[in-house]
Design a protein around this motif. Structure first.
Motif, PDB file in Angstrom:
ATOM      1  N   ASP A 157       0.858  -1.189   0.000  1.00 21.11           N
ATOM      2  CA  ASP A 157       0.000   0.000   0.000  1.00 21.11           C
ATOM      3  C   ASP A 157       0.893   1.237   0.000  1.00 21.11           C
ATOM      4  OD1 ASP A 157      -2.194   1.575   0.008  1.00 21.11           O
ATOM      5  OD2 ASP A 157      -2.905   1.011   1.996  1.00 21.11           O
ATOM      6  N   GLU A 158       0.405   2.305  -0.640  1.00 20.08           N
ATOM      7  CA  GLU A 158       1.242   3.501  -0.883  1.00 20.08           C
ATOM      8  C   GLU A 158       2.534   3.066  -1.582  1.00 20.08           C
ATOM      9  OE1 GLU A 158       0.012   6.360  -0.435  1.00 20.08           O
ATOM     10  OE2 GLU A 158      -1.682   5.889   0.882  1.00 20.08           O
ATOM     11  N   GLY A 159       2.360   2.333  -2.672  1.00 15.20           N
ATOM     12  CA  GLY A 159       3.495   1.717  -3.359  1.00 15.20           C
ATOM     13  C   GLY A 159       4.492   2.692  -3.942  1.00 15.20           C
ATOM     14  N   HIS A 160       4.118   3.982  -4.066  1.00 20.30           N
ATOM     15  CA  HIS A 160       5.083   4.950  -4.588  1.00 20.30           C
ATOM     16  C   HIS A 160       6.264   5.138  -3.637  1.00 20.30           C
ATOM     17  CE1 HIS A 160       1.860   7.134  -2.407  1.00 20.30           C
ATOM     18  NE2 HIS A 160       2.878   7.770  -1.851  1.00 20.30           N
ATOM     19  N   ALA A 161       6.171   4.553  -2.425  1.00 21.00           N
ATOM     20  CA  ALA A 161       7.320   4.602  -1.513  1.00 21.00           C
ATOM     21  C   ALA A 161       8.511   3.840  -2.069  1.00 21.00           C
ATOM     22  CB  ALA A 161       6.935   4.033  -0.151  1.00 21.00           C
ATOM     23  N   LEU A 162       8.286   3.007  -3.095  1.00 21.41           N
ATOM     24  CA  LEU A 162       9.357   2.214  -3.697  1.00 21.41           C
ATOM     25  C   LEU A 162       9.960   2.896  -4.916  1.00 21.41           C
ATOM     26  CD1 LEU A 162       7.589  -1.268  -3.535  1.00 21.41           C
ATOM     27  CD2 LEU A 162       9.163  -0.273  -1.873  1.00 21.41           C
ATOM     28  N   SER A 167      16.359   2.820  -1.517  1.00 25.02           N
ATOM     29  CA  SER A 167      15.882   3.025  -0.154  1.00 25.02           C
ATOM     30  C   SER A 167      15.901   1.725   0.632  1.00 25.02           C
ATOM     31  CB  SER A 167      14.465   3.606  -0.172  1.00 25.02           C
ATOM     32  OG  SER A 167      13.556   2.668  -0.723  1.00 25.02           O
ATOM     33  N   GLN A 168      15.902   1.846   1.958  1.00 20.87           N
ATOM     34  CA  GLN A 168      15.905   0.668   2.818  1.00 20.87           C
ATOM     35  C   GLN A 168      14.647  -0.167   2.621  1.00 20.87           C
ATOM     36  OE1 GLN A 168      16.466   1.872   6.881  1.00 20.87           O
ATOM     37  NE2 GLN A 168      18.572   2.538   6.583  1.00 20.87           N
TER      38      GLN A 168
END
Length: 378
Positions: A157-162, A167-168
Motif C-alpha cells: 500500500d502507498e506503493g510509490h514509496a518504492l 531506499s531501505q
C-alpha cells in the motif's frame, strides 16, 4: 496483459455475499476483473485508482476470489504505512471476515517475537498478514519471514514509496519471496521516468536490466537536459497494460463538479511585525544575493540560512503562535489573539460560521502539525 483472457460477469468474479460483505460499484468490479486477469496472465501490476475509490476493498475482494473461488489460498503479505494499518484490519473484518487476518505489529517486544515465531512456524495459519514498512524491513522480521516463507501475494500500500530503488524499504521488500506482487498507490509517478523504472523493476525484477533508457528519455538536470517525446510515448504504452488508473471524475458521475476558490488572506498586524523582523534579521544575506543577481553567489551555508528563513516565513503566514514565546499567558488574551493574530484564522472564523449555518462539512489541511494544534484550540 493485452492478450488477457476476458473474464465474464459470472459467479466466479462477482463475489457471493458470504465472501465479501459489500456492494461493489461497477468500476470496482472492473478493477476486480482486471486484477483477476493480471493474475491469470502471471503479470504483476499497479492499482493506481485515485484516493477514495476503494483500492482496499478491491484488493480484499480479489484475495477472497483467490481463496474461495479459485481455491488458491495464502498467505498474502500486505505492507502498509502505520497510519492505515488499523483501517486494513477493520476493513478485512468488515468486508471479508472469512479471511483469517493477522496484524504483525505491536509495541510489546515479547508480543512481536511471539507473532514472528508463530508466522514463521505456521505460515498457513493466516490468510493475510498486515504489517508496516518499519516491521517489514526490521532484521528480525526480515530474517524470519522474507527467506523462510513464500508469500502468494506481496501487496504494498502507498506503493510509490518504492520509487527510490536504493531506499531501505525497497531493498527489504525485494528480499521477500513472493509469487506475485501488487502495488496500490494514488500517485504512481511524480517527478521523473526513473521512478517508473524503479517501480517496474520491483514488479518484474530483471526484465528491465538498466534504467538508462528511462533516464535518457526525460532528463531536466542542467546541461544534460533532454525530453524524448517518442520515448515518453513508448513508456506510456508500456505502463498501460501494467497499471489501472481511474479518477473520481471518470467513474463517479453523480458527484457535483469540483469548485476551487483561492482566497488571498492579508497578514495581520502581528504577522507583519514578525515577518519584517525575520527579513531584517537576514537583511545582509538578502542584500548580497540581490546585488550579485546570481544563485552561485551564495555558499552552501547561505542557502541553508535562506531555506530556514523561507520555512520561518511560511510559519509566520500561518500564525505567529508557531514561534516560541509568542503566545500570551492569559487565557482571555490567548483566545482573542489566536483569531486576530492571523489573517487565515480571522477568515476561518467568518467562513466556518457561514458553512456551518448552511450544513456543510469541512476538512482542514496543513503541512504543519503545529498549525493543526492551533486549529484544534481554535
Amino acid at each position: 496483459a493485452a492478450g488477457a483472457r476476458p473474464v465474464g460477469e459470472d459467479a466466479s468474479v462477482c463475489q457471493p455475499a458470504e465472501v465479501v460483505n459489500a456492494t461493489m460499484r461497477d468500476y470496482q468490479l472492473d478493477g476486480l476483473r482486471w486484477l483477476v486477469s493480471m493474475h491469470e496472465n502471471g503479470c504483476n501490476g499497479i492499482l493506481a485508482d485515485e484516493m477514495g475509490l476503494g483500492k482496499t476493498l478491491q484488493t480484499i475482494a480479489f484475495l477472497a476470489h483467490l481463496k474461495f473461488v479459485r481455491g488458491e489460498g495464502g498467505p498474502h503479505l500486505v505492507v502498509a504505512p502505520l497510519s492505515v494499518l488499523s483501517s486494513w484490519m477493520s476493513e478485512l473484518g468488515r468486508f471479508c471476515p472469512s479471511l483469517r487476518a493477522v496484524k504483525l505489529h505491536s509495541s510489546d517486544a515479547d508480543e512481536r517475537r511471539r507473532l514472528i515465531s508463530q508466522l514463521a512456524d505456521e505460515p498457513g495459519a493466516a490468510d493475510v498478514v498486515v504489517t508496516t514498512y518499519e516491521m517489514a524491513k526490521s532484521p528480525n522480521v526480515h530474517r524470519a519471514l522474507a527467506t523462510r516463507t513464500w508469500w502468494r501475494y506481496l501487496i504494498v500500500d502507498e506503493g510509490h514509496a518504492l520509487k527510490n530503488e536504493g531506499s531501505q524499504v525497497s531493498h527489504a521488500l525485494r528480499g521477500y519471496h513472493a509469487a506475485h506482487k501488487l502495488l496500490l498507490t494514488g500517485t504512481p509517478l511524480q517527478n521523473n521516468l526513473h521512478e517508473l523504472w524503479a517501480l517496474l523493476d520491483f514488479l518484474h525484477p530483471g526484465l528491465f536490466a538498466s534504467s538508462d533508457a528511462f533516464d535518457n528519455a526525460f532528463r531536466l538536470d542542467g546541461k544534460a537536459a533532454n525530453v524524448d517525446n517518442a520515448q515518453l510515448a513508448a513508456a506510456s504504452r508500456l505502463l498501460g497494460p501494467l497499471m489501472l488508473r481511474r479518477t473520481k471524475a471518470e467513474v463517479e458521475k453523480g458527484l457535483p463538479p469540483k469548485l476551487e476558490t483561492t482566497i488571498a488572506c492579508p497578514l495581520s498586524e502581528m504577522q507583519l511585525f514578525w515577518y519584517k523582523r525575520l527579513l531584517l534579521r537576514e537583511s545582509a544575506l538578502l542584500g548580497a544575493l540581490e546585488a550579485e543577481h546570481s544563485a552561485e553567489a551564495a555558499t552552501g551555508t547561505d542557502w541553508k540560512r535562506l531555506s530556514s528563513l523561507l520555512m520561518q516565513l511560511r510559519k509566520c503566514c500561518n500564525h505567529p503562535f508557531l514561534f516560541p514565546n509568542v503566545e500570551p499567558s492569559a487565557d482571555e488574551a490567548y483566545a482573542k489573539q489566536l483569531i486576530e493574530g492571523s489573517g487565515k484564522f480571522a477568515l476561518l472564523e467568518r467562513l466556518l460560521a457561514k458553512l456551518h449555518k448552511n450544513g456543510h462539512r469541512v476538512v482542514l489541511f496543513s503541512q504543519f502539525t503545529s498549525t493543526l494544534d492551533l486549529l484544534e484550540d481554535f
